[in-house]
Design a protein around this motif. Sequence first.
Motif, PDB file in Angstrom:
ATOM      1  N   VAL A   1       0.883  -1.231   0.166  1.00 43.78           N
ATOM      2  CA  VAL A   1       0.000   0.052  -0.009  1.00 43.78           C
ATOM      3  C   VAL A   1       0.872   1.263  -0.199  1.00 43.78           C
ATOM      4  O   VAL A   1       1.984   1.201   0.674  1.00 43.78           O
ATOM      5  CB  VAL A   1      -0.802   0.151   1.331  1.00 43.78           C
ATOM      6  N   THR A   2       0.648   2.178  -0.817  1.00 44.33           N
ATOM      7  CA  THR A   2       1.077   3.671  -0.761  1.00 44.33           C
ATOM      8  C   THR A   2       0.284   4.986  -0.596  1.00 44.33           C
ATOM      9  O   THR A   2      -0.770   4.794  -1.084  1.00 44.33           O
ATOM     10  CB  THR A   2       1.745   3.785  -2.221  1.00 44.33           C
ATOM     11  N   VAL A   3       0.794   5.524   0.361  1.00 38.51           N
ATOM     12  CA  VAL A   3       0.064   7.090   0.444  1.00 38.51           C
ATOM     13  C   VAL A   3       0.918   8.053  -0.049  1.00 38.51           C
ATOM     14  O   VAL A   3       2.121   8.133   0.074  1.00 38.51           O
ATOM     15  CB  VAL A   3      -0.240   7.243   2.146  1.00 38.51           C
ATOM     16  N   HIS A   4       0.272   8.762  -1.088  1.00 32.84           N
ATOM     17  CA  HIS A   4       1.319   9.706  -1.753  1.00 32.84           C
ATOM     18  C   HIS A   4       0.592  11.076  -1.950  1.00 32.84           C
ATOM     19  O   HIS A   4      -0.653  10.949  -1.811  1.00 32.84           O
ATOM     20  CB  HIS A   4       1.884   9.225  -3.159  1.00 32.84           C
TER      21      HIS A   4
ATOM     22  N   LEU B   1      -2.750   2.432   7.795  1.00 34.69           N
ATOM     23  CA  LEU B   1      -1.629   3.106   7.046  1.00 34.69           C
ATOM     24  C   LEU B   1      -2.322   4.638   6.966  1.00 34.69           C
ATOM     25  O   LEU B   1      -1.563   5.446   7.086  1.00 34.69           O
ATOM     26  CB  LEU B   1      -1.269   2.738   5.940  1.00 34.69           C
ATOM     27  N   TYR B   2      -3.487   4.792   6.240  1.00 37.11           N
ATOM     28  CA  TYR B   2      -4.043   6.100   5.791  1.00 37.11           C
ATOM     29  C   TYR B   2      -3.956   6.798   7.225  1.00 37.11           C
ATOM     30  O   TYR B   2      -3.661   8.101   7.174  1.00 37.11           O
ATOM     31  CB  TYR B   2      -5.253   5.883   5.110  1.00 37.11           C
ATOM     32  N   GLY B   3      -4.770   6.521   8.220  1.00 40.01           N
ATOM     33  CA  GLY B   3      -4.760   7.228   9.478  1.00 40.01           C
ATOM     34  C   GLY B   3      -3.485   7.639   9.938  1.00 40.01           C
ATOM     35  O   GLY B   3      -3.336   8.815  10.171  1.00 40.01           O
ATOM     36  N   LYS B   4      -2.647   6.761  10.003  1.00 37.86           N
ATOM     37  CA  LYS B   4      -1.296   7.165  10.744  1.00 37.86           C
ATOM     38  C   LYS B   4      -0.634   8.085   9.948  1.00 37.86           C
ATOM     39  O   LYS B   4       0.119   8.928  10.481  1.00 37.86           O
ATOM     40  CB  LYS B   4      -0.584   5.860  10.549  1.00 37.86           C
ATOM     41  N   THR B   5      -0.713   7.978   8.684  1.00 45.76           N
ATOM     42  CA  THR B   5      -0.020   8.925   7.885  1.00 45.76           C
ATOM     43  C   THR B   5      -0.525  10.209   7.722  1.00 45.76           C
ATOM     44  O   THR B   5       0.257  11.323   7.964  1.00 45.76           O
ATOM     45  CB  THR B   5       0.199   8.481   6.393  1.00 45.76           C
ATOM     46  N   LEU B   6      -1.773  10.298   7.700  1.00 47.64           N
ATOM     47  CA  LEU B   6      -2.289  11.604   7.903  1.00 47.64           C
ATOM     48  C   LEU B   6      -2.124  12.059   9.316  1.00 47.64           C
ATOM     49  O   LEU B   6      -1.845  13.503   9.078  1.00 47.64           O
ATOM     50  CB  LEU B   6      -3.938  11.671   7.635  1.00 47.64           C
ATOM     51  N   SER B   7      -1.981  11.674  10.305  1.00 46.62           N
ATOM     52  CA  SER B   7      -1.743  12.093  11.620  1.00 46.62           C
ATOM     53  C   SER B   7      -0.496  12.763  11.703  1.00 46.62           C
ATOM     54  O   SER B   7      -0.381  13.969  12.147  1.00 46.62           O
ATOM     55  CB  SER B   7      -2.088  10.973  12.491  1.00 46.62           C
ATOM     56  N   LEU B   8       0.529  12.084  10.860  1.00 50.24           N
ATOM     57  CA  LEU B   8       1.755  12.677  10.793  1.00 50.24           C
ATOM     58  C   LEU B   8       1.666  13.944  10.185  1.00 50.24           C
ATOM     59  O   LEU B   8       2.467  14.999  10.202  1.00 50.24           O
ATOM     60  CB  LEU B   8       2.835  11.652  10.245  1.00 50.24           C
ATOM     61  N   LEU B   9       1.081  13.761   8.970  1.00 53.28           N
ATOM     62  CA  LEU B   9       1.037  14.964   7.856  1.00 53.28           C
ATOM     63  C   LEU B   9       0.300  16.325   8.652  1.00 53.28           C
ATOM     64  O   LEU B   9       0.873  17.273   8.625  1.00 53.28           O
ATOM     65  CB  LEU B   9       0.466  14.502   6.570  1.00 53.28           C
ATOM     66  N   PHE B  10      -0.860  15.962   9.302  1.00 54.92           N
ATOM     67  CA  PHE B  10      -1.594  16.992   9.760  1.00 54.92           C
ATOM     68  C   PHE B  10      -0.714  17.729  11.028  1.00 54.92           C
ATOM     69  O   PHE B  10      -0.840  18.880  11.279  1.00 54.92           O
ATOM     70  CB  PHE B  10      -2.671  16.581  10.310  1.00 54.92           C
ATOM     71  N   ALA B  11       0.332  16.891  11.520  1.00 52.92           N
ATOM     72  CA  ALA B  11       1.253  17.455  12.642  1.00 52.92           C
ATOM     73  C   ALA B  11       2.376  18.224  12.174  1.00 52.92           C
ATOM     74  O   ALA B  11       3.254  18.628  12.754  1.00 52.92           O
ATOM     75  CB  ALA B  11       1.605  16.308  13.577  1.00 52.92           C
ATOM     76  N   GLY B  12       2.377  18.006  10.745  1.00 53.98           N
ATOM     77  CA  GLY B  12       3.455  18.646  10.084  1.00 53.98           C
ATOM     78  C   GLY B  12       4.871  17.902  10.126  1.00 53.98           C
ATOM     79  O   GLY B  12       5.867  18.236   9.738  1.00 53.98           O
TER      80      GLY B  12
ATOM     81  N   GLN C   1       4.544   3.927   2.997  1.00 53.23           N
ATOM     82  CA  GLN C   1       4.495   2.575   2.272  1.00 53.23           C
ATOM     83  C   GLN C   1       4.512   1.433   3.383  1.00 53.23           C
ATOM     84  O   GLN C   1       5.168   1.435   4.237  1.00 53.23           O
ATOM     85  CB  GLN C   1       5.411   2.219   1.196  1.00 53.23           C
ATOM     86  N   GLN C   2       3.548   0.625   3.180  1.00 50.15           N
ATOM     87  CA  GLN C   2       3.506  -0.909   3.788  1.00 50.15           C
ATOM     88  C   GLN C   2       3.585  -2.018   3.005  1.00 50.15           C
ATOM     89  O   GLN C   2       2.595  -1.949   2.217  1.00 50.15           O
ATOM     90  CB  GLN C   2       2.198  -0.967   4.762  1.00 50.15           C
ATOM     91  N   ALA C   3       4.459  -2.915   3.211  1.00 49.81           N
ATOM     92  CA  ALA C   3       4.380  -4.121   2.388  1.00 49.81           C
ATOM     93  C   ALA C   3       3.468  -5.117   2.887  1.00 49.81           C
ATOM     94  O   ALA C   3       3.164  -5.231   3.927  1.00 49.81           O
ATOM     95  CB  ALA C   3       5.765  -4.514   2.330  1.00 49.81           C
ATOM     96  N   VAL C   4       3.028  -5.865   2.017  1.00 49.47           N
ATOM     97  CA  VAL C   4       2.142  -6.912   2.295  1.00 49.47           C
ATOM     98  C   VAL C   4       2.680  -8.135   1.451  1.00 49.47           C
ATOM     99  O   VAL C   4       2.757  -7.941   0.187  1.00 49.47           O
ATOM    100  CB  VAL C   4       0.559  -6.580   1.820  1.00 49.47           C
ATOM    101  N   GLU C   5       3.151  -9.280   1.953  1.00 53.31           N
ATOM    102  CA  GLU C   5       3.422 -10.268   1.439  1.00 53.31           C
ATOM    103  C   GLU C   5       2.465 -11.278   0.768  1.00 53.31           C
ATOM    104  O   GLU C   5       1.159 -11.375   1.156  1.00 53.31           O
ATOM    105  CB  GLU C   5       4.184 -11.261   2.441  1.00 53.31           C
ATOM    106  N   ILE C   6       2.577 -11.672  -0.575  1.00 49.13           N
ATOM    107  CA  ILE C   6       1.462 -12.454  -0.897  1.00 49.13           C
ATOM    108  C   ILE C   6       2.051 -13.878  -0.865  1.00 49.13           C
ATOM    109  O   ILE C   6       2.965 -14.499  -1.166  1.00 49.13           O
ATOM    110  CB  ILE C   6       1.506 -12.155  -2.793  1.00 49.13           C
ATOM    111  N   LEU C   7       0.936 -14.375  -0.142  1.00 49.31           N
ATOM    112  CA  LEU C   7       1.278 -15.820   0.334  1.00 49.31           C
ATOM    113  C   LEU C   7       1.175 -17.035  -0.822  1.00 49.31           C
ATOM    114  O   LEU C   7       0.496 -16.693  -1.582  1.00 49.31           O
ATOM    115  CB  LEU C   7       0.206 -16.122   1.481  1.00 49.31           C
ATOM    116  N   PRO C   8       1.881 -18.071  -0.593  1.00 50.36           N
ATOM    117  CA  PRO C   8       1.778 -19.194  -1.819  1.00 50.36           C
ATOM    118  C   PRO C   8       0.478 -19.522  -1.680  1.00 50.36           C
ATOM    119  O   PRO C   8      -0.292 -19.755  -0.741  1.00 50.36           O
ATOM    120  CB  PRO C   8       2.556 -20.222  -1.120  1.00 50.36           C
ATOM    121  N   GLY C   9      -0.236 -19.781  -3.041  1.00 50.39           N
ATOM    122  CA  GLY C   9      -1.553 -20.071  -3.269  1.00 50.39           C
ATOM    123  C   GLY C   9      -2.677 -18.980  -2.754  1.00 50.39           C
ATOM    124  O   GLY C   9      -3.795 -19.331  -2.775  1.00 50.39           O
TER     125      GLY C   9
END
Length: 193
Positions: free
Chosen positions: A133-136, A175-186, A150-158
């Motif tokens: 996932v990417t927030v940009h 991830l979205y909430g956490k990123t916006l929290s940092l962004l809004f705090a400058g 960004q947050q990585a997600v492994e694709i599991l076998p099968g």
Amino acid sequence: MTSFAILLSGRGSNMEALAEAVQSKKLSGRIAFVASDNPEAAGLRRAAELGLRTAVLPYAEGKKRGEEELRELCRLHGAEWIILAGFLSILSPEFVRSFRSRIVNIHPSLLPSFPGKHGIEDAWRRGVKITGVTVHLVDEGVDTGPILAQQAVEILPGETLESLEERIHRAEHSLYGKTLSLLFAGKGLTERC
Ligand code: GRF
């Protein structure tokens, strides 16, 4: 307190996760309104149920009218940031320039890999082992703006596409909430921003 608008076109699970983050005070901000280019969007109904102000943007009358209305709503309700959460219309370069570095998007892949509308499925079909996932920030391109988190997600076998979609959405919702929290705090801005 930072005031933001959320734009969506579909089911609105990211909108709901952000509303919950605001409600539980994990995200310090105020949702000025939730708007959509799609009058039928399930997310718009859900936002109204949550007691949020909602609006349908008149994209049916053309992008120019849709964006004029969006600009007016931001002015009227004091939205400083525009948060895209599954909004399918591409904002015009003029609109993006006038809100430079104040529009944020979430995309279900590790950009720059797999941009576009089918990021989860494209990664799954290609057989990559790690996606995510990417927030940009939004620039004049499609899924090209400066990356905030960004947050990585492994694709599991099968793994099935449905299972991967579910795990990607879960990653998005935190991830979205956490990123916006940092962004809004400058914080959390890279020097590219
Ligand atoms: C999410 O996968 C988001 O990354 C993409 O569109 C999807 C929207 O899902 N931009 P939802 O409407 O928030 O459930």
